[in-house]
Design a protein around this motif. Structure first.
Motif, short mmCIF file in Angstrom:
data_model
loop_
_atom_site.label_atom_id
_atom_site.label_comp_id
_atom_site.label_asym_id
_atom_site.label_seq_id
_atom_site.Cartn_x
_atom_site.Cartn_y
_atom_site.Cartn_z
N GLY A 111 -13.49 94.86 29.85
CA GLY A 111 -14.13 93.78 29.10
C GLY A 111 -15.62 93.60 29.38
O GLY A 111 -16.24 92.68 28.85
N ARG A 112 -16.21 94.47 30.21
CA ARG A 112 -17.64 94.32 30.53
C ARG A 112 -18.50 94.79 29.36
O ARG A 112 -18.32 95.90 28.86
CB ARG A 112 -18.00 95.16 31.76
CG ARG A 112 -17.25 94.77 33.01
CD ARG A 112 -18.07 93.78 33.81
NE ARG A 112 -17.44 93.54 35.09
CZ ARG A 112 -17.79 94.14 36.21
NH1 ARG A 112 -18.79 95.02 36.19
NH2 ARG A 112 -17.18 93.86 37.32
N ARG A 117 -6.20 102.23 26.30
CA ARG A 117 -6.87 101.48 27.36
C ARG A 117 -8.30 101.99 27.56
O ARG A 117 -8.52 103.20 27.60
CB ARG A 117 -6.09 101.64 28.68
CG ARG A 117 -4.78 100.89 28.67
CD ARG A 117 -4.87 99.63 29.54
NE ARG A 117 -3.72 98.78 29.34
CZ ARG A 117 -3.76 97.59 28.72
NH1 ARG A 117 -4.89 97.12 28.24
NH2 ARG A 117 -2.68 96.87 28.57
N GLY A 118 -9.24 101.06 27.67
CA GLY A 118 -10.62 101.43 27.96
C GLY A 118 -11.37 101.99 26.76
O GLY A 118 -12.45 102.54 26.90
N LYS A 172 -11.76 97.80 23.04
CA LYS A 172 -11.23 96.75 22.17
C LYS A 172 -11.79 95.38 22.56
O LYS A 172 -12.25 94.62 21.71
CB LYS A 172 -9.69 96.70 22.27
CG LYS A 172 -9.02 98.01 21.91
CD LYS A 172 -7.53 97.94 22.10
CE LYS A 172 -7.07 97.80 23.53
NZ LYS A 172 -7.39 98.94 24.39
N THR A 173 -11.76 95.09 23.86
CA THR A 173 -12.21 93.77 24.29
C THR A 173 -13.69 93.57 24.00
O THR A 173 -14.10 92.51 23.51
CB THR A 173 -11.91 93.56 25.78
OG1 THR A 173 -10.50 93.73 25.99
CG2 THR A 173 -12.31 92.17 26.24
N ALA A 200 -21.88 101.77 21.43
CA ALA A 200 -22.09 102.99 20.63
C ALA A 200 -20.93 103.27 19.69
O ALA A 200 -19.77 103.00 20.01
CB ALA A 200 -22.27 104.18 21.57
N1 ATP Z 1 -18.63 101.51 22.11
C1 ATP Z 1 -18.91 101.52 23.41
N2 ATP Z 1 -20.08 102.05 23.87
C2 ATP Z 1 -20.34 102.06 25.18
N3 ATP Z 1 -19.52 101.58 26.13
C3 ATP Z 1 -18.36 101.04 25.74
C4 ATP Z 1 -17.99 100.99 24.36
N4 ATP Z 1 -16.77 100.42 24.27
C5 ATP Z 1 -16.39 100.12 25.53
N5 ATP Z 1 -17.33 100.48 26.42
C6 ATP Z 1 -17.21 100.30 27.89
O1 ATP Z 1 -15.92 100.78 28.27
C7 ATP Z 1 -15.32 99.93 29.22
C8 ATP Z 1 -13.97 99.45 28.71
O2 ATP Z 1 -14.12 98.59 27.58
P1 ATP Z 1 -13.02 97.49 27.20
O3 ATP Z 1 -12.61 96.74 28.41
O4 ATP Z 1 -13.52 96.73 26.05
O5 ATP Z 1 -11.81 98.42 26.74
P2 ATP Z 1 -10.38 97.95 26.24
O6 ATP Z 1 -10.03 98.81 25.10
O7 ATP Z 1 -10.36 96.48 26.03
O8 ATP Z 1 -9.46 98.34 27.48
P3 ATP Z 1 -8.06 97.69 27.92
O9 ATP Z 1 -7.02 98.25 27.01
O10 ATP Z 1 -7.86 98.15 29.34
O11 ATP Z 1 -8.17 96.19 27.83
C9 ATP Z 1 -16.33 98.82 29.51
O12 ATP Z 1 -17.02 99.14 30.68
C10 ATP Z 1 -17.25 98.84 28.30
O13 ATP Z 1 -18.55 98.43 28.63
#
Ligand code: ATP
Ligand code: MG
Length: 393
Positions: A10-11, A49-50, A53-54, A17
């Motif tokens: 979520g950071r 995951r990762g 989405k968040t 991008a």
């Molecule tokens: N489009 C993007 N460009 C650059 N960095 C990204 C992008 N999307 C996500 N990140 C980075 O990837 C990491 C994971 O993002 P995020 O927590 O939103 O993923 P998630 O899909 O919600 O994962 P989870 O299923 O574990 O909740 C974070 O450190 C975020 O800054």
């Protein structure tokens, strides 16, 4: 230079991008909802995951917040009622509006009274930590049928927003975790408010794992038609490059083409890995980034180790011995695995004997079924981790 990269669940990334198309498309819908003061089809965003989405959901939340929307955020979890979480989040927002003068007024007072009725029904014992100091609105959200009551609540909230010249955004993260007792009413309520002659300006966005569309469809058969679905795929090479280059631009650091190429190749479009790699390198390099640095001390290996710690090891550790055996068998494939093949590798004659184990791993969010008869990991790179470290226990 402070490290611009931001790895972690979520950071907010320094540069989001490769998501311009989806962000633009959803923001356009939101603008229409706001301008026309009418709701639109709810949205579901799914991805591994990762995959981001968040942070995407947060970008939409910020977009709405900056434009003065009523914004509601909840994260679903297995053992807690989503309705309670939503009620709580709505309460926090309404209380803020009440004290902000700007949107204060009778409309939101009514919404608050409906929320009070709703709360009394879903939490009669008052276990919720918030007390609403208004009288319940008689005849609203007090039927005891969660779908109808949720519909009343959303209509009151949307009606108030319309009167105040704004709209409502509801974001629910990890929606696949929500108990079915909440999902069914949520689907029904969203379905019903969408069918009214002039739908209230409520915009719903849910995010979750690739299992989410089927979880919603299991809850209500019409869910497939109710939501508009978006999938977050790995980033293209070009977007991956941007995610690495933009944050350090103008900071005296520059990627050599070879160094950049190697990280892009190793990351395979996985945003979390990109963020982690950028971070690990920036922690140790203060100037041009050369290939050797990425290959050796600062780069790939360090990022991989961090990711193991943050993403893979704890998930692996939580699995049962049988679950691990199942996943070890999966990790031999590049991409999705056939259940029949896993059974063969595990020495089981009948693939259906694995269905309980398979369902358990799906419920625990470790794997999902992209197609009938196939399973895949929900965390990119899990197979690599298992092949490297999965024999340890
Ligand atoms: N489009 C993007 N460009 C650059 N960095 C990204 C992008 N999307 C996500 N990140 C980075 O990837 C990491 C994971 O993002 P995020 O927590 O939103 O993923 P998630 O899909 O919600 O994962 P989870 O299923 O574990 O909740 C974070 O450190 C975020 O800054
Ligand atoms: Mg997330």
């Amino acid at each position: 230079m402070s490290n611009p990269f931001n790895p972690g669940a979520g950071r907010k990334p320094p540069y989001l991008a490769g998501r311009d198309d989806i962000v633009r498309s959803i923001e356009q819908d939101m603008t229409r909802v706001y301008d026309d003061a009418e709701g639109m089809r709810p949205i579901v965003i799914s991805g591994l995951r990762g995959m981001g989405k968040t942070v995407l959901l947060r970008a939409l939340y910020d977009f709405a917040n900056q434009r003065g929307w009523v914004v509601v955020w909840a994260e679903a979890s297995k053992d807690e009622s989503l309705s309670k979480k939503l009620a709580q989040s709505i309460y926090v927002e309404l209380r803020k509006l009440r004290s902000s003068e700007k949107l204060a007024g009778r409309a939101f007072e009514h919404a608050l009274a409906v929320l009070k009725s709703f709360q009394l029904k879903i939490d009669p014992a008052g276990a919720c930590s918030f007390g609403i100091d208004v009288s319940p609105a008689k005849g609203y959200a007090d039927s005891g049928d969660l779908s109808l009551d949720l519909q009343d609540l959303l209509e009151a909230l949307g009606g108030a927003a319309r009167e105040a010249g704004t709209a409502v955004l509801i974001c629910v993260d990890e929606l696949q975790e929500a108990p079915i007792e909440d999902l069914r009413p949520l689907n029904m309520a969203l379905h019903s408010i969408g069918q009214s002659f002039s739908p209230v300006p409520v915009f719903f966005v849910g995010a979750g794992l690739p299992t989410l569309p089927s979880v919603l469809a299991d809850a209500s058969s019409y869910a497939e038609r109710l939501y508009r679905y978006y999938t977050l795929d790995p980033l293209s090479d070009k977007s991956s490059e941007k995610a690495l280059v933009e944050p350090v631009a103008g900071q005296g650091m520059a990627w050599s083409p070879e160094a950049l190429g190697l990280v892009v190749q190793e990351a395979a479009g996985y945003p979390y890995f990109i963020q982690q790699c950028g971070f690990s390198i920036c922690e140790q390099v203060d100037g041009p980034i050369e290939l050797t640095m990425v290959e050796t001390l600062a780069g790939i290996e360090l990022a991989r180790e961090e990711l193991s710690r943050g993403l893979y090891r704890s998930r692996w550790g939580r699995a049962t011995a049988q679950g691990k055996e199942f996943m070890r068998a999966m990790a031999q494939d590049e991409g999705p695995s056939k259940i029949s093949e896993i059974a063969r590798r595990m020495g089981k004659g009948d693939p259906s004997s694995l269905s309980v184990l398979r369902d358990r791993l799906i419920k625990d969010g470790l794997i999902y079924s992209p197609e009938r008869g196939l399973v895949a990991f929900t965390v990119p790179g899990m197979d690599g981790f298992i092949n490297r470290c999965g024999e340890v226990d």
